[in-house]
Design a protein around this motif. Structure first.
Motif, PDB file in Angstrom:
ATOM      1  N   PHE A  59      -0.617  -8.261   6.691  1.00 47.82           N
ATOM      2  CA  PHE A  59      -0.741  -7.199   5.695  1.00 47.82           C
ATOM      3  C   PHE A  59      -1.488  -7.498   4.239  1.00 47.82           C
ATOM      4  CE2 PHE A  59       3.187  -6.908   8.334  1.00 47.82           C
ATOM      5  CZ  PHE A  59       2.603  -5.771   9.147  1.00 47.82           C
ATOM      6  N   SER A  60      -1.465  -8.859   4.014  1.00 45.16           N
ATOM      7  CA  SER A  60      -1.839  -9.265   2.668  1.00 45.16           C
ATOM      8  C   SER A  60      -3.282  -9.689   2.464  1.00 45.16           C
ATOM      9  CB  SER A  60      -0.831 -10.372   2.416  1.00 45.16           C
ATOM     10  OG  SER A  60      -1.398 -11.392   3.467  1.00 45.16           O
ATOM     11  N   LYS A  61      -3.939  -9.233   3.843  1.00 40.72           N
ATOM     12  CA  LYS A  61      -5.491  -9.314   3.520  1.00 40.72           C
ATOM     13  C   LYS A  61      -6.269  -7.948   3.149  1.00 40.72           C
ATOM     14  CE  LYS A  61      -5.332 -13.610   4.877  1.00 40.72           C
ATOM     15  NZ  LYS A  61      -5.681 -14.463   6.037  1.00 40.72           N
ATOM     16  N   GLY A  62      -7.074  -7.579   3.804  1.00 39.94           N
ATOM     17  CA  GLY A  62      -7.807  -6.320   3.635  1.00 39.94           C
ATOM     18  C   GLY A  62      -6.701  -5.036   3.289  1.00 39.94           C
ATOM     19  N   LEU A  63      -5.539  -5.148   4.013  1.00 41.42           N
ATOM     20  CA  LEU A  63      -4.760  -4.125   3.848  1.00 41.42           C
ATOM     21  C   LEU A  63      -4.183  -3.682   2.376  1.00 41.42           C
ATOM     22  CD1 LEU A  63      -2.939  -3.823   7.274  1.00 41.42           C
ATOM     23  CD2 LEU A  63      -4.969  -2.426   6.500  1.00 41.42           C
ATOM     24  N   GLY A  64      -4.191  -5.063   1.479  1.00 42.43           N
ATOM     25  CA  GLY A  64      -3.867  -5.028   0.336  1.00 42.43           C
ATOM     26  C   GLY A  64      -2.379  -5.029  -0.028  1.00 42.43           C
ATOM     27  N   ALA A  65      -1.343  -5.457   0.796  1.00 42.88           N
ATOM     28  CA  ALA A  65      -0.030  -5.642   0.353  1.00 42.88           C
ATOM     29  C   ALA A  65      -0.050  -6.968  -0.223  1.00 42.88           C
ATOM     30  CB  ALA A  65       0.683  -5.437   1.664  1.00 42.88           C
ATOM     31  N   GLY A  98       5.811  -2.794   0.723  1.00 42.79           N
ATOM     32  CA  GLY A  98       4.448  -2.637   0.416  1.00 42.79           C
ATOM     33  C   GLY A  98       3.443  -2.690   1.511  1.00 42.79           C
ATOM     34  N   ALA A  99       4.227  -3.457   2.611  1.00 43.96           N
ATOM     35  CA  ALA A  99       3.359  -3.814   3.970  1.00 43.96           C
ATOM     36  C   ALA A  99       3.112  -2.645   4.708  1.00 43.96           C
ATOM     37  CB  ALA A  99       3.881  -4.957   4.754  1.00 43.96           C
ATOM     38  N   LEU A 100       4.428  -1.813   4.665  1.00 45.08           N
ATOM     39  CA  LEU A 100       4.306  -0.571   5.183  1.00 45.08           C
ATOM     40  C   LEU A 100       3.264   0.466   4.908  1.00 45.08           C
ATOM     41  CD1 LEU A 100       5.749   1.080   7.610  1.00 45.08           C
ATOM     42  CD2 LEU A 100       7.488   1.662   6.051  1.00 45.08           C
ATOM     43  N   TYR A 101       3.493   0.681   3.442  1.00 43.97           N
ATOM     44  CA  TYR A 101       2.541   1.499   2.686  1.00 43.97           C
ATOM     45  C   TYR A 101       1.311   0.858   2.821  1.00 43.97           C
ATOM     46  CZ  TYR A 101       0.339   4.375  -0.894  1.00 43.97           C
ATOM     47  OH  TYR A 101      -0.384   5.167  -1.583  1.00 43.97           O
ATOM     48  N   ALA A 102       0.901  -0.109   3.158  1.00 45.83           N
ATOM     49  CA  ALA A 102      -0.585  -0.733   3.312  1.00 45.83           C
ATOM     50  C   ALA A 102      -0.993  -0.316   4.705  1.00 45.83           C
ATOM     51  CB  ALA A 102      -0.657  -2.121   3.174  1.00 45.83           C
ATOM     52  N   LEU A 103      -0.050  -0.456   5.501  1.00 49.09           N
ATOM     53  CA  LEU A 103      -0.231  -0.195   6.982  1.00 49.09           C
ATOM     54  C   LEU A 103      -0.604   1.367   7.265  1.00 49.09           C
ATOM     55  CD1 LEU A 103      -0.330  -1.528   9.773  1.00 49.09           C
ATOM     56  CD2 LEU A 103       2.089  -0.787   9.983  1.00 49.09           C
ATOM     57  N   GLU A 104       0.093   2.250   6.475  1.00 50.17           N
ATOM     58  CA  GLU A 104       0.143   3.713   6.770  1.00 50.17           C
ATOM     59  C   GLU A 104      -1.231   4.038   5.986  1.00 50.17           C
ATOM     60  OE1 GLU A 104       1.364   4.616   8.954  1.00 50.17           O
ATOM     61  OE2 GLU A 104       3.532   4.784   8.995  1.00 50.17           O
ATOM     62  N   HIS A 105      -1.464   3.509   4.732  1.00 50.62           N
ATOM     63  CA  HIS A 105      -2.571   4.139   3.874  1.00 50.62           C
ATOM     64  C   HIS A 105      -3.881   3.496   3.770  1.00 50.62           C
ATOM     65  CE1 HIS A 105       1.344   6.066   2.744  1.00 50.62           C
ATOM     66  NE2 HIS A 105       0.534   7.060   2.569  1.00 50.62           N
ATOM     67  N   HIS A 106      -3.874   2.122   4.132  1.00 50.75           N
ATOM     68  CA  HIS A 106      -5.112   1.365   3.730  1.00 50.75           C
ATOM     69  C   HIS A 106      -5.825   0.870   4.956  1.00 50.75           C
ATOM     70  CE1 HIS A 106      -3.445   0.284  -0.420  1.00 50.75           C
ATOM     71  NE2 HIS A 106      -3.832   1.696  -0.348  1.00 50.75           N
ATOM     72  N   ARG A 107      -5.812   1.398   6.132  1.00 43.46           N
ATOM     73  CA  ARG A 107      -6.480   0.844   7.281  1.00 43.46           C
ATOM     74  C   ARG A 107      -7.713   1.553   7.399  1.00 43.46           C
ATOM     75  NH1 ARG A 107      -3.526   2.136  12.364  1.00 43.46           N
ATOM     76  NH2 ARG A 107      -1.956   3.167  11.132  1.00 43.46           N
ATOM     77  N   GLU A 108      -7.823   2.917   7.360  1.00 43.59           N
ATOM     78  CA  GLU A 108      -9.078   3.781   7.407  1.00 43.59           C
ATOM     79  C   GLU A 108     -10.092   3.229   6.288  1.00 43.59           C
ATOM     80  OE1 GLU A 108      -9.922   5.403  10.083  1.00 43.59           O
ATOM     81  OE2 GLU A 108      -7.953   5.315  10.864  1.00 43.59           O
ATOM     82  N   ARG A 109      -9.448   2.821   5.172  1.00 43.96           N
ATOM     83  CA  ARG A 109     -10.497   2.372   3.823  1.00 43.96           C
ATOM     84  C   ARG A 109     -11.170   1.204   3.979  1.00 43.96           C
ATOM     85  NH1 ARG A 109      -9.730  -1.120   1.413  1.00 43.96           N
ATOM     86  NH2 ARG A 109     -11.153  -0.488   0.273  1.00 43.96           N
ATOM     87  N   LEU A 110     -10.662   0.525   5.066  1.00 43.70           N
ATOM     88  CA  LEU A 110     -11.536  -0.872   5.235  1.00 43.70           C
ATOM     89  C   LEU A 110     -12.836  -0.465   5.542  1.00 43.70           C
ATOM     90  CD1 LEU A 110      -8.909  -2.539   7.483  1.00 43.70           C
ATOM     91  CD2 LEU A 110      -9.420  -3.140   5.132  1.00 43.70           C
ATOM     92  N   ALA A 111     -13.339   0.575   6.077  1.00 42.57           N
ATOM     93  CA  ALA A 111     -14.680   0.940   6.327  1.00 42.57           C
ATOM     94  C   ALA A 111     -15.540   0.720   4.834  1.00 42.57           C
ATOM     95  CB  ALA A 111     -14.948   2.598   6.798  1.00 42.57           C
ATOM     96  N   GLU A 112     -14.778   1.331   3.657  1.00 40.10           N
ATOM     97  CA  GLU A 112     -15.420   1.041   2.409  1.00 40.10           C
ATOM     98  C   GLU A 112     -15.660  -0.350   2.145  1.00 40.10           C
ATOM     99  OE1 GLU A 112     -12.892   2.929  -0.663  1.00 40.10           O
ATOM    100  OE2 GLU A 112     -12.389   4.475   0.727  1.00 40.10           O
ATOM    101  N   ASP A 113     -14.836  -1.364   2.480  1.00 39.79           N
ATOM    102  CA  ASP A 113     -14.966  -2.821   2.279  1.00 39.79           C
ATOM    103  C   ASP A 113     -16.264  -3.223   3.154  1.00 39.79           C
ATOM    104  OD1 ASP A 113     -12.879  -2.541   0.689  1.00 39.79           O
ATOM    105  OD2 ASP A 113     -11.592  -3.507   2.177  1.00 39.79           O
ATOM    106  N   HIS A 114     -16.377  -2.655   4.214  1.00 37.25           N
ATOM    107  CA  HIS A 114     -17.541  -3.078   5.132  1.00 37.25           C
ATOM    108  C   HIS A 114     -18.858  -2.830   4.534  1.00 37.25           C
ATOM    109  CE1 HIS A 114     -14.482  -3.179   8.770  1.00 37.25           C
ATOM    110  NE2 HIS A 114     -14.339  -3.988   7.774  1.00 37.25           N
ATOM    111  N   GLU A 115     -18.789  -1.547   3.999  1.00 38.65           N
ATOM    112  CA  GLU A 115     -19.926  -0.836   3.293  1.00 38.65           C
ATOM    113  C   GLU A 115     -20.573  -1.704   1.831  1.00 38.65           C
ATOM    114  OE1 GLU A 115     -20.095   3.247   1.652  1.00 38.65           O
ATOM    115  OE2 GLU A 115     -18.739   3.861   3.631  1.00 38.65           O
ATOM    116  N   LYS A 116     -19.297  -2.226   1.142  1.00 39.71           N
ATOM    117  CA  LYS A 116     -19.640  -3.113   0.234  1.00 39.71           C
ATOM    118  C   LYS A 116     -20.426  -4.622   0.542  1.00 39.71           C
ATOM    119  CE  LYS A 116     -15.307  -1.521  -1.485  1.00 39.71           C
ATOM    120  NZ  LYS A 116     -14.121  -1.874  -2.182  1.00 39.71           N
ATOM    121  N   ALA A 117     -19.777  -5.066   1.861  1.00 41.35           N
ATOM    122  CA  ALA A 117     -20.260  -6.324   2.218  1.00 41.35           C
ATOM    123  C   ALA A 117     -21.640  -6.148   2.616  1.00 41.35           C
ATOM    124  CB  ALA A 117     -19.526  -6.660   3.354  1.00 41.35           C
ATOM    125  N   GLN A 118     -22.069  -4.790   3.347  1.00 41.58           N
ATOM    126  CA  GLN A 118     -23.554  -4.611   3.485  1.00 41.58           C
ATOM    127  C   GLN A 118     -24.445  -4.458   2.251  1.00 41.58           C
ATOM    128  OE1 GLN A 118     -24.730  -4.858   6.443  1.00 41.58           O
ATOM    129  NE2 GLN A 118     -22.844  -4.869   7.530  1.00 41.58           N
TER     130      GLN A 118
END
Ligand SMILES: *Cc1c(COP(=O)(O)O)cnc(C)c1O
Length: 351
Positions: A207-213, A249-269
């Motif tokens: 939960f403490s990597k890309g999910l941000g918890a 915090g982990a639960l919040y991240a799991l529910e709200h921050h999964r889809e947005r990982l796509a933005e991180d992938h765009e930034k990496a590109q």
């Protein structure tokens, strides 16, 4: 060195996706979390996190722990006995970054196999199961990592995961997935988490990597194994009392921050594209799958550490991962604009 380049303030901290701070909404969820003593009986927020994680991964049960190191090492412990051996990719986290805890804590041996940017092929493994006699350790477990950290966020090819895990099962081997960044693979491929997870006996997610918890990982699997994991978590010192505060915090991240990982992938590109346009930096591998970018620094620019020190002066923070290689990881606390600016600084400093 260029005088026109402005220093980024605040700095773009691309050292790791673990540097994120809890968002205001996440902090609220943490402040308001219902808690209990999770060692005596149950903390309701931890229980909800565990249930939700199990559901998302399509497993019977899950257990919350302080770190991914602990979920991985407890997994090794529940699958193996002293004198057993597990097979893994040579660059993986379990083998390289956990102080050989499998040996220190569990008396287990390892058989690392060199992959291609973290990716193993079944053909490399088929002859590695030790014959059953008194000379040998017992081959017991196969561990894969998805996405692969040292492989620059490489996604394991799904079909190969199916082949390797099928072979393992047919040969009586257990399987564990280090899915610290599994949700990055999910978002990048569209293959759901439970589909990836169904091929493994146990799966750990962070939960403490890309999910941000701020804290924690979970280990998911069959109910009996997770029950056993609970015992080992305790002996490893991972029994936590009112852990609902951090589990929220982990639960919040799991529910709200999964889809947005796509933005991180765009930034990496964006970073990858900036690096491709330089002559003295080279992406390794030359394609970027998810949120991790690794590049080789030409000798004229000094060591990877020298280059990172120069970037730091302009407010761009990255991590040297060898004498010649630098790693950058995108995450929810760096904006697209910061990444674009970091790209220009990289180009200027390597020009
Ligand atoms: C970060 C990470 C872990 C666990 O790390 P902790 O710091 O112990 O939470 C495990 N596996 C991989 C691939 C990782 O990147």
């Amino acid at each position: 060195m260029s005088q026109q380049l402005p220093k980024l303030t605040p700095p773009a901290d691309l050292r790791s996706d673990t540097v994120t701070k809890p968002t205001p909404a996440m902090r609220r969820a943490m402040a308001e979390a219902e808690v209990g003593d999770d060692v005596i009986d149950v903390d309701p927020t931890v229980a909800r996190l565990e249930q939700r994680t199990a559901e998302i991964l399509g497993k019977e049960a899950a257990i919350y722990m302080p770190s991914g190191t602990m979920t991985n090492q407890v997994a090794v412990r529940i699958h193996c006995k002293p004198g057993d051996e597990f097979i893994c990719e040579a660059g993986c986290h379990i083998y390289n970054y956990e102080q050989a805890a499998y040996a220190q804590l569990s008396g287990v041996a390892v058989r690392p196999v060199e992959g291609q940017f973290g990716v193993l092929r079944l053909e490399q493994l088929v002859d590695l199961i030790r014959p059953e006699n008194d000379h040998h350790v017992r081959t017991r477990l196969v561990c894969l990592e998805n996405t692969h950290n040292r492989g620059a966020g490489r996604i394991q090819p799904y079909d190969e995961v199916v082949r390797i895990t099928q072979w393992a099962r047919q040969n009586g081997l257990r399987t564990h997935l280090d899915g610290a960044r599994l949700f990055n693979a999910v978002v990048a491929t569209g293959i759901p988490a439970d589909q990836w997870a169904q091929h493994f006996d146990t799966v750990s997610v962070c939960f403490s990597k890309g999910l941000g918890a701020p804290v924690g990982s979970a280990l998911a699997g069959p109910r009996d194994l997770i029950r056993e994991a609970r015992r080992h978590r305790k002996v490893f010192g991972g029994g936590m009392r009112q852990a609902g505060i951090i589990a929220a915090g982990a639960l919040y991240a799991l529910e709200h921050h999964r889809e947005r990982l796509a933005e991180d992938h765009e930034k990496a590109q964006i970073l990858a594209q900036a690096i491709r346009q330089t002559t003295r930096l080279r992406l390794v591998p030359d394609t970027v799958d998810t949120n991790i970018v690794i590049f080789e620094v030409a000798a004229e620019l000094g060591t990877a550490g020298d280059f990172v020190a120069r970037l730091e002066q302009y407010g761009v923070r990255m991590l040297p991962v060898s004498k010649t290689r630098v790693r950058a990881v995108t995450h929810l606390d760096v904006t697209i604009e910061q990444v674009q600016a970091a790209g220009r600084i990289i180009q200027e400093l390597s020009g």
